[in-house]
Design a protein around this motif. Structure first.
Motif, PDB file in Angstrom:
ATOM      1  N   PRO A  13       0.706  -0.970  -0.199  1.00 26.21           N
ATOM      2  CA  PRO A  13       0.218   0.584   0.307  1.00 26.21           C
ATOM      3  C   PRO A  13       0.910   1.396  -0.192  1.00 26.21           C
ATOM      4  O   PRO A  13       1.615   1.547   0.940  1.00 26.21           O
ATOM      5  CB  PRO A  13      -0.545  -0.134   1.303  1.00 26.21           C
ATOM      6  CG  PRO A  13      -1.152  -2.101   1.603  1.00 26.21           C
ATOM      7  CD  PRO A  13       0.300  -2.023   1.372  1.00 26.21           C
ATOM      8  N   ILE A  14       0.087   2.472  -0.984  1.00 21.81           N
ATOM      9  CA  ILE A  14       1.038   3.227  -0.925  1.00 21.81           C
ATOM     10  C   ILE A  14       0.027   4.805  -0.704  1.00 21.81           C
ATOM     11  O   ILE A  14      -0.853   4.371  -1.222  1.00 21.81           O
ATOM     12  CB  ILE A  14       1.893   3.809  -2.155  1.00 21.81           C
ATOM     13  CG1 ILE A  14       0.812   3.743  -3.510  1.00 21.81           C
ATOM     14  CG2 ILE A  14       2.439   2.689  -2.489  1.00 21.81           C
ATOM     15  CD1 ILE A  14       1.329   4.628  -4.599  1.00 21.81           C
ATOM     16  N   GLU A  15       0.845   5.524  -0.351  1.00 20.37           N
ATOM     17  CA  GLU A  15      -0.455   7.075   0.168  1.00 20.37           C
ATOM     18  C   GLU A  15      -0.470   8.000  -1.024  1.00 20.37           C
ATOM     19  O   GLU A  15       0.580   8.431  -1.324  1.00 20.37           O
ATOM     20  CB  GLU A  15       0.109   7.634   1.593  1.00 20.37           C
ATOM     21  CG  GLU A  15      -0.789   8.683   1.602  1.00 20.37           C
ATOM     22  CD  GLU A  15      -0.319   9.150   3.112  1.00 20.37           C
ATOM     23  OE1 GLU A  15       0.605   9.771   3.564  1.00 20.37           O
ATOM     24  OE2 GLU A  15      -2.056   9.382   3.908  1.00 20.37           O
ATOM     25  N   VAL A  16      -1.203   7.338  -1.434  1.00 22.43           N
ATOM     26  CA  VAL A  16      -2.056   8.343  -3.119  1.00 22.43           C
ATOM     27  C   VAL A  16      -1.759   9.939  -2.841  1.00 22.43           C
ATOM     28  O   VAL A  16      -2.484  10.367  -3.798  1.00 22.43           O
ATOM     29  CB  VAL A  16      -2.260   7.673  -3.938  1.00 22.43           C
ATOM     30  CG1 VAL A  16      -1.757   6.411  -4.310  1.00 22.43           C
ATOM     31  CG2 VAL A  16      -4.076   7.566  -3.297  1.00 22.43           C
ATOM     32  N   ALA A  17      -2.300  10.133  -1.627  1.00 23.72           N
ATOM     33  CA  ALA A  17      -2.981  11.713  -1.507  1.00 23.72           C
ATOM     34  C   ALA A  17      -3.243  12.115  -0.028  1.00 23.72           C
ATOM     35  O   ALA A  17      -4.042  10.991   0.653  1.00 23.72           O
ATOM     36  CB  ALA A  17      -4.509  11.404  -2.358  1.00 23.72           C
ATOM     37  N   LYS A  18      -3.336  12.853   0.469  1.00 20.27           N
ATOM     38  CA  LYS A  18      -2.936  14.030   1.837  1.00 20.27           C
ATOM     39  C   LYS A  18      -1.935  14.885   1.135  1.00 20.27           C
ATOM     40  O   LYS A  18      -0.827  15.457   1.191  1.00 20.27           O
ATOM     41  CB  LYS A  18      -1.560  13.559   2.539  1.00 20.27           C
ATOM     42  CG  LYS A  18      -1.618  13.396   4.083  1.00 20.27           C
ATOM     43  CD  LYS A  18      -2.927  13.122   4.724  1.00 20.27           C
ATOM     44  CE  LYS A  18      -2.777  13.723   6.294  1.00 20.27           C
ATOM     45  NZ  LYS A  18      -4.052  13.523   6.655  1.00 20.27           N
ATOM     46  N   LEU A  19      -3.349  15.682   1.116  1.00 20.16           N
ATOM     47  CA  LEU A  19      -3.804  17.115   1.039  1.00 20.16           C
ATOM     48  C   LEU A  19      -2.126  18.235   1.979  1.00 20.16           C
ATOM     49  O   LEU A  19      -2.140  19.761   1.708  1.00 20.16           O
ATOM     50  CB  LEU A  19      -5.174  17.915   0.238  1.00 20.16           C
ATOM     51  CG  LEU A  19      -5.156  17.237  -0.998  1.00 20.16           C
ATOM     52  CD1 LEU A  19      -6.734  18.326  -1.365  1.00 20.16           C
ATOM     53  CD2 LEU A  19      -4.037  16.726  -2.186  1.00 20.16           C
ATOM     54  N   ARG A  20      -3.380  17.571   3.259  1.00 18.55           N
ATOM     55  CA  ARG A  20      -2.826  18.888   4.507  1.00 18.55           C
ATOM     56  C   ARG A  20      -3.308  17.958   5.559  1.00 18.55           C
ATOM     57  O   ARG A  20      -3.593  16.562   5.281  1.00 18.55           O
ATOM     58  CB  ARG A  20      -4.040  19.752   4.231  1.00 18.55           C
ATOM     59  CG  ARG A  20      -5.125  19.976   4.459  1.00 18.55           C
ATOM     60  CD  ARG A  20      -5.556  21.336   4.160  1.00 18.55           C
ATOM     61  NE  ARG A  20      -7.625  21.462   4.580  1.00 18.55           N
ATOM     62  CZ  ARG A  20      -8.565  21.053   3.569  1.00 18.55           C
ATOM     63  NH1 ARG A  20      -7.346  21.197   2.956  1.00 18.55           N
ATOM     64  NH2 ARG A  20      -9.637  21.410   3.531  1.00 18.55           N
ATOM     65  N   GLU A  21      -2.876  18.411   6.850  1.00 19.07           N
ATOM     66  CA  GLU A  21      -2.673  17.468   8.495  1.00 19.07           C
ATOM     67  C   GLU A  21      -4.714  17.747   8.124  1.00 19.07           C
ATOM     68  O   GLU A  21      -4.695  18.099   9.787  1.00 19.07           O
ATOM     69  CB  GLU A  21      -1.815  17.613   9.409  1.00 19.07           C
ATOM     70  CG  GLU A  21      -0.406  17.815   8.544  1.00 19.07           C
ATOM     71  CD  GLU A  21      -0.441  15.936   8.178  1.00 19.07           C
ATOM     72  OE1 GLU A  21      -0.841  14.907   9.590  1.00 19.07           O
ATOM     73  OE2 GLU A  21      -0.269  15.449   7.822  1.00 19.07           O
ATOM     74  N   GLU A  22      -5.276  17.265   7.483  1.00 23.62           N
ATOM     75  CA  GLU A  22      -6.766  17.301   8.304  1.00 23.62           C
ATOM     76  C   GLU A  22      -7.359  15.712   7.760  1.00 23.62           C
ATOM     77  O   GLU A  22      -6.936  15.283   7.015  1.00 23.62           O
ATOM     78  CB  GLU A  22      -7.584  18.450   7.561  1.00 23.62           C
ATOM     79  CG  GLU A  22      -7.825  19.683   8.278  1.00 23.62           C
ATOM     80  CD  GLU A  22      -8.338  20.973   7.734  1.00 23.62           C
ATOM     81  OE1 GLU A  22      -9.534  20.339   6.394  1.00 23.62           O
ATOM     82  OE2 GLU A  22      -8.053  21.748   8.132  1.00 23.62           O
TER      83      GLU A  22
END
Length: 358
Positions: free
Chosen positions: A98-107
């Motif tokens: 698994p890879i993290e493909v979306a993390k726009l901000r710390e929310e």
């Protein structure tokens, strides 16, 4: 309470007359032939060695190369600021890390939805925001079967509360219109609507909220529709509700206007549902079937209708588990006579299964 193992897969070939209470005309309960649900794959997308303590709300799509893309949100726990959108690609027994493909901000990030377009590109929609009331809908696009992804764009810039697909997949109609099953949860009041795009994601127009008799559906209301088209322009939805049953609405004009919401006899504990329509017209529904509002999210079950959802005479429990287990938020797609589905497994893993419908 009788306990079952995770491997339990008992075909409940009972003619359960889940007769939908159609309005305004009364519809008959029709006895349909007994279809068979043959399980052909039982897998997890990843094991205990995972980079997040919890995961939930999976979605899946079958790429042009025959592999599957599965996405979900993962982090410390739902609503935590470290929650992002994760993805794996592969086939049963052969999944990528698994890879993290979306993390726009710390929310917190929420409810990914995968869609394959007619041109072969793949869109991944997702929500961002500390509270559901102020959700933003974003999306990324892959032109190489999920190997790389574009920069994220906001679906409807500046719109809060959630636009586009809220949890279940986009439906592409026979006239080319895209319908996104949408809903809002503003100040604890739930309403459903449809977002329509006639130019493939460039612009979206939201329909009015569906008409709901809140005396008939007490509590929060309705959210998270799942859609299908039975004939050109004739579109239908099933909805998660706070009434202890699944609700329904119908459209005669390609999803522009909708009938008042009415209750079916399909039980549901106010938990996620999803549906796919096979090439032969059969509907395959995946859902939890406890009939108590906020009841048990187990078992996770599959039901089949061959009369456009009037009756559901074939029901099979996919996983039963034990008291306190959670098997929830299922997603389902089909290709030919085979369905592929995912669901949350105890908030620790994403289960992946395939079944042949005979």
């Amino acid at each position: 309470m009788k306990n079952y193992t995770r491997q339990t897969s008992i075909l409940l070939a009972l003619t359960i007359a889940f007769a939908c209470k159609q309005q305004p005309a009364k519809q008959e309960t029709v006895q349909t032939k007994q279809d068979s649900i043959i399980m052909v794959s039982d897998d997890f997308v990843f094991g205990d060695n995972r980079p997040f303590p919890q995961c939930h709300a999976s979605t899946l799509v079958r790429a042009d190369d025959g592999t599957f893309l599965v996405a979900w949100f993962g982090g410390t726990h739902e609503k935590h600021d470290d929650v992002g959108i994760w993805l794996s690609k592969g086939k049963p027994g052969r999944w990528s890390v698994p890879i993290e493909v979306a993390k726009l901000r710390e929310e917190p990030h929420w409810n990914p939805v995968l869609q394959k377009t007619s041109a072969g590109s793949i869109i991944l929609y997702f929500k961002v925001g500390k509270l559901i009331d102020v959700w933003e809908t974003w999306y990324i696009v892959s032109g190489d079967n999920g190997a790389t992804w574009s920069q994220a764009k906001e679906l409807v810039p500046g719109d809060k509360g959630g636009r586009g697909p809220v949890r279940n997949k986009v439906l592409v109609l026979s006239n080319g219109t895209w319908l996104a099953p949408a809903s809002n949860e503003l100040k604890g009041v739930w309403n459903a609507f449809v977002d329509r795009s006639e130019n493939e994601v460039k612009t979206w127009q939201a329909t009015p909220y569906l008409t709901l008799n809140r005396d008939s559906v007490p509590g929060e209301g309705i959210i998270q529709p799942t859609l299908w088209e039975s004939a050109p322009g004739k579109v239908h939805m099933l909805l998660r509700s706070s009434a202890g049953v699944i609700c329904r609405s119908d459209s005669e004009d390609y999803g522009k206007t909708w009938s008042p919401v009415y209750k079916t006899n399909l039980p549901n504990p106010n938990s996620g549902i999803d549906l796919t329509r096979l090439d032969d017209g059969k509907l395959v529904l995946i859902f939890n079937r406890d009939g108590k509002n906020w009841g048990a999210r187990r078992p996770v079950s599959m039901a089949i209708s061959d009369d456009n959802g009037k009756t559901w005479p074939v029901v099979k429990d996919i996983e039963v588990g034990e008291e306190g287990d959670e098997f929830s938020y299922p997603a389902i797609i089909h290709f030919h006579d085979t369905v592929a589905l995912t669901y949350t497994w105890k908030r620790q893993r994403i289960a992946f299964k395939m079944a042949r419908i005979e």
